[in-house]
Write a protein that holds these residues in place. Structure first.
Motif, PDB file in Angstrom:
ATOM      1  N   ALA A  23       0.754  -1.209  -0.074  1.00  0.00           N
ATOM      2  CA  ALA A  23      -0.004   0.145   0.039  1.00  0.00           C
ATOM      3  C   ALA A  23       0.780   1.129  -0.148  1.00  0.00           C
ATOM      4  CB  ALA A  23      -1.018   0.080   1.312  1.00  0.00           C
ATOM      5  N   LEU A  24       2.137   1.077   0.171  1.00  0.00           N
ATOM      6  CA  LEU A  24       2.996   2.212   0.182  1.00  0.00           C
ATOM      7  C   LEU A  24       3.826   2.389  -1.032  1.00  0.00           C
ATOM      8  CD1 LEU A  24       4.290   2.041   3.866  1.00  0.00           C
ATOM      9  CD2 LEU A  24       2.489   3.544   3.001  1.00  0.00           C
ATOM     10  N   GLU A  25       4.138   3.514  -1.527  1.00  0.00           N
ATOM     11  CA  GLU A  25       5.111   3.757  -2.656  1.00  0.00           C
ATOM     12  C   GLU A  25       5.797   4.983  -2.406  1.00  0.00           C
ATOM     13  OE1 GLU A  25       3.240   3.689  -6.570  1.00  0.00           O
ATOM     14  OE2 GLU A  25       5.342   3.685  -7.471  1.00  0.00           O
ATOM     15  N   CYS A  37      -4.391   0.219   2.455  1.00  0.00           N
ATOM     16  CA  CYS A  37      -3.618   0.250   3.829  1.00  0.00           C
ATOM     17  C   CYS A  37      -4.650  -0.208   4.429  1.00  0.00           C
ATOM     18  CB  CYS A  37      -3.058   1.480   3.947  1.00  0.00           C
ATOM     19  SG  CYS A  37      -2.473   1.906   5.561  1.00  0.00           S
ATOM     20  N   THR A  38      -4.074  -1.206   5.769  1.00  0.00           N
ATOM     21  CA  THR A  38      -4.963  -1.730   6.767  1.00  0.00           C
ATOM     22  C   THR A  38      -4.866  -1.151   8.016  1.00  0.00           C
ATOM     23  OG1 THR A  38      -3.480  -3.569   7.046  1.00  0.00           O
ATOM     24  CG2 THR A  38      -5.182  -4.031   5.482  1.00  0.00           C
ATOM     25  N   ASN A  39      -3.756  -0.219   8.075  1.00  0.00           N
ATOM     26  CA  ASN A  39      -3.545   0.535   9.304  1.00  0.00           C
ATOM     27  C   ASN A  39      -2.879  -0.459  10.244  1.00  0.00           C
ATOM     28  OD1 ASN A  39      -4.793   2.818   8.666  1.00  0.00           O
ATOM     29  ND2 ASN A  39      -6.749   2.202   9.289  1.00  0.00           N
ATOM     30  N   CYS A  40      -2.182  -1.473   9.653  1.00  0.00           N
ATOM     31  CA  CYS A  40      -1.574  -2.621  10.706  1.00  0.00           C
ATOM     32  C   CYS A  40      -0.555  -1.900  11.437  1.00  0.00           C
ATOM     33  CB  CYS A  40      -0.982  -3.911   9.645  1.00  0.00           C
ATOM     34  SG  CYS A  40       0.458  -3.545   8.810  1.00  0.00           S
ATOM     35  N   GLY A  41       0.130  -0.900  10.934  1.00  0.00           N
ATOM     36  CA  GLY A  41       1.092  -0.350  11.831  1.00  0.00           C
ATOM     37  C   GLY A  41       2.657  -0.819  11.568  1.00  0.00           C
ATOM     38  N   ILE A  42       3.006  -1.606  10.832  1.00  0.00           N
ATOM     39  CA  ILE A  42       4.265  -2.225  10.751  1.00  0.00           C
ATOM     40  C   ILE A  42       5.229  -1.354  10.269  1.00  0.00           C
ATOM     41  CG2 ILE A  42       5.542  -4.019   9.148  1.00  0.00           C
ATOM     42  CD1 ILE A  42       3.372  -5.900   9.497  1.00  0.00           C
TER      43      ILE A  42
ATOM     44  N   GLU B 159      12.958  -0.402  -2.064  1.00  0.00           N
ATOM     45  CA  GLU B 159      11.324  -0.207  -2.160  1.00  0.00           C
ATOM     46  C   GLU B 159      10.966  -0.448  -3.349  1.00  0.00           C
ATOM     47  OE1 GLU B 159      13.935   1.985  -2.838  1.00  0.00           O
ATOM     48  OE2 GLU B 159      13.234   3.966  -4.004  1.00  0.00           O
ATOM     49  N   SER B 160      11.332  -1.414  -3.861  1.00  0.00           N
ATOM     50  CA  SER B 160      10.876  -1.989  -5.223  1.00  0.00           C
ATOM     51  C   SER B 160       9.287  -2.353  -5.146  1.00  0.00           C
ATOM     52  CB  SER B 160      11.528  -3.677  -5.300  1.00  0.00           C
ATOM     53  OG  SER B 160      10.869  -4.134  -6.311  1.00  0.00           O
ATOM     54  N   LYS B 161       8.688  -1.907  -6.371  1.00  0.00           N
ATOM     55  CA  LYS B 161       7.307  -2.166  -6.444  1.00  0.00           C
ATOM     56  C   LYS B 161       6.816  -2.697  -7.612  1.00  0.00           C
ATOM     57  CE  LYS B 161       4.128  -1.316  -4.101  1.00  0.00           C
ATOM     58  NZ  LYS B 161       3.233  -0.018  -3.576  1.00  0.00           N
TER      59      LYS B 161
END
Lengths: 60, 398
Positions: A23-25, A37-42, B159-161
């Motif tokens: 979910a992040l880029e 994003c599931t707000n898992c916090g990892i 940061e590979s996607k």
């Protein structure tokens, strides 16, 4: 929801590598958070700088 | 930027540069896309590289070598120092690079070989046909272009996607991401020809802290800790700040670099139909040292070599590209990753008392060839008990 403190974030991409949802880029010099994003916090846990924070949406 | 290439390389770091250069040298048309506006920046690297490792790819050039190393020091949790050097006292064992210039040089060599380069250009999605990768959509300066390719080499870093979008799970387990921060510090008292590694659960839990000289009184001072050990109030930056306050209180930080380094096993499979994955994106960082430059260059070059053969034969299926996956796993590099993974797994479970014991066992090591492997062999030689503790792994270390 996941809040990115842009003044703290060093746009290193460490969080992107651990996100189980993808979910992040890291787009050049900013971090984007997708809807899945599931707000898992990892990411918030492993951020070397503490730039990420899962916050309660009711408080926003 | 054209609309079609033989090889499209995502990422302009060492893996991508070697892939682009090699592809061009093999007579293929190649494009390297780099999302950042500049090659080489931000650095996100401690910049250390062994002498032999560098020489395998490029002749050293003072323009991108910050400092030459003649030894290394391992500092035990209790402060005891183990000194490592060459059998030939004072001879060079490695380098601390200037990655901003080094990376640029590698990409320049790719360009010279004939590869096209596009900066501030980001691959935003793969072009897929019948489950096979056929290129990528590239966004640049507010525009979008579809670039088709026979083979896409994803060298898009930690940061590979890209490979994830193609269906490959690249998630790094929390305990196997090194949450890292580094300061380039000036005006500090250091030995300008020796790298220093600090070990211990107080200093850097399940990781280490490094001081890599960049010249007289200047060094990369950084730390990596396990993601598992990171959290509010005890992040990589907190540990580093504590160390700096104690050891270099008057130093001046001239650069601030956060980062992530994977110390997991490599991806289960580094190819798919029309896709190859190289460098940090393939998770081929050495899990013990966190070093990734050599492995990136190695996999980048190999990927392009295999791509050239497969494109020549007109078969870029996963099955055909598997040659790449098999070759790097069977290589010296691949075997070192597997072995060092086990050693890392052993070491992170040891209490400080054990780390002290190991480091105290030998105060000076002079190696014929200055490698991690030789260091481990020597440590095992003087600590026969370790053979039992390492179990099956020990046999491969003799």
């Amino acid at each position: 929801m996941l809040n990115v403190h842009r003044d703290i974030c060093g746009y290193c991409g460490c969080c992107v590598s651990v996100c189980p949802e993808g979910a992040l880029e890291l787009i050049d010099a900013y971090l984007s958070v997708e809807k899945n994003c599931t707000n898992c916090g990892i990411c918030a846990k492993i951020c070397p700088l503490g730039a990420l924070e899962v916050i309660d949406e009711k408080q926003v | 930027m054209k609309s079609k290439y033989d090889v499209l390389v995502i990422g302009g770091g060492p893996a991508g540069a070697l892939a682009g250069k090699t592809a061009a040298e093999k007579g293929l048309s190649a494009l390297i896309v780099e999302k950042r506006p500049a090659i080489g920046a931000p650095v996100r690297c401690a910049e250390g590289l062994g002498k032999e490792a560098l020489h395998e790819f490029i002749d050293p050039d003072p323009r991108w070598i910050s400092a030459e190393m003649t030894g290394a020091t391992m500092v035990a949790p209790d402060g005891f120092c183990m000194k490592l050097g060459s059998q030939l006292a004072g001879s060079k064992v490695g380098y601390v690079l200037d990655r901003k210039i080094f990376d640029r040089e590698l990409v320049w060599k790719a360009a010279e070989a004939g590869a096209d380069i596009a900066v501030k250009s980001r691959a935003s999605s793969p072009l897929m046909e019948n489950g096979a990768v056929k290129g990528a959509r590239i966004e640049y300066g507010g525009k979008t272009a579809d670039v088709r390719a026979e083979v896409v080499i994803a060298a898009d870093g930690v940061e590979s996607k890209f490979s994830r979008w193609c269906g490959v799970d690249t998630t790094v387990p929390v305990r196997e991401i090194m949450s890292s921060v580094q300061y380039v510090m000036a005006d500090i008292d250091i030995d300008e020809h020796s790298t220093v590694f600090y070990l211990g659960n107080e200093v850097a839990p399940e990781g280490y802290l490094w001081v890599f000289p960049k010249g007289k009184r200047i060094a990369n001072v950084g730390i990596g800790i396990s993601g598992k050990k990171s959290g509010r109030g005890h992040r990589a930056k907190d540990y580093l700040d504590r160390f700096v306050k104690k050891n270099f209180p008057d130093g001046k930080t001239i650069e601030f670099i956060p980062g992530g380094v994977s110390v997991c096993r490599p991806l289960n499979c580094t190819v798919a139909d029309g896709l190859m994955i190289a460098g940090d994106a393939a998770r081929v960082v050495d899990p013990l040292t966190g070093g990734g430059i050599y492995n990136a260059m190695y996999t980048g070059r190999l990927a392009a070599e295999v791509a050239a053969v497969c494109i020549g034969k007109g078969d870029v299926s996963k099955k055909a590209l598997m040659t790449y996956d098999r070759n790097w796993r069977e290589s010296k590099m691949g075997k070192a990753i597997e072995r060092n993974y086990h050693i890392k797994e052993y070491l992170i479970k040891q209490p400080d008392s054990k780390l002290n014991e190991i480091i105290h066992s030998v105060s000076n090591i002079h190696m014929k060839e200055f490698t991690t492997m030789n260091l481990i062999k020597e440590i095992i030689r003087v600590n026969p008990k370790l053979v039992l503790e390492l179990g099956a792994l020990a046999a491969s270390l003799r």
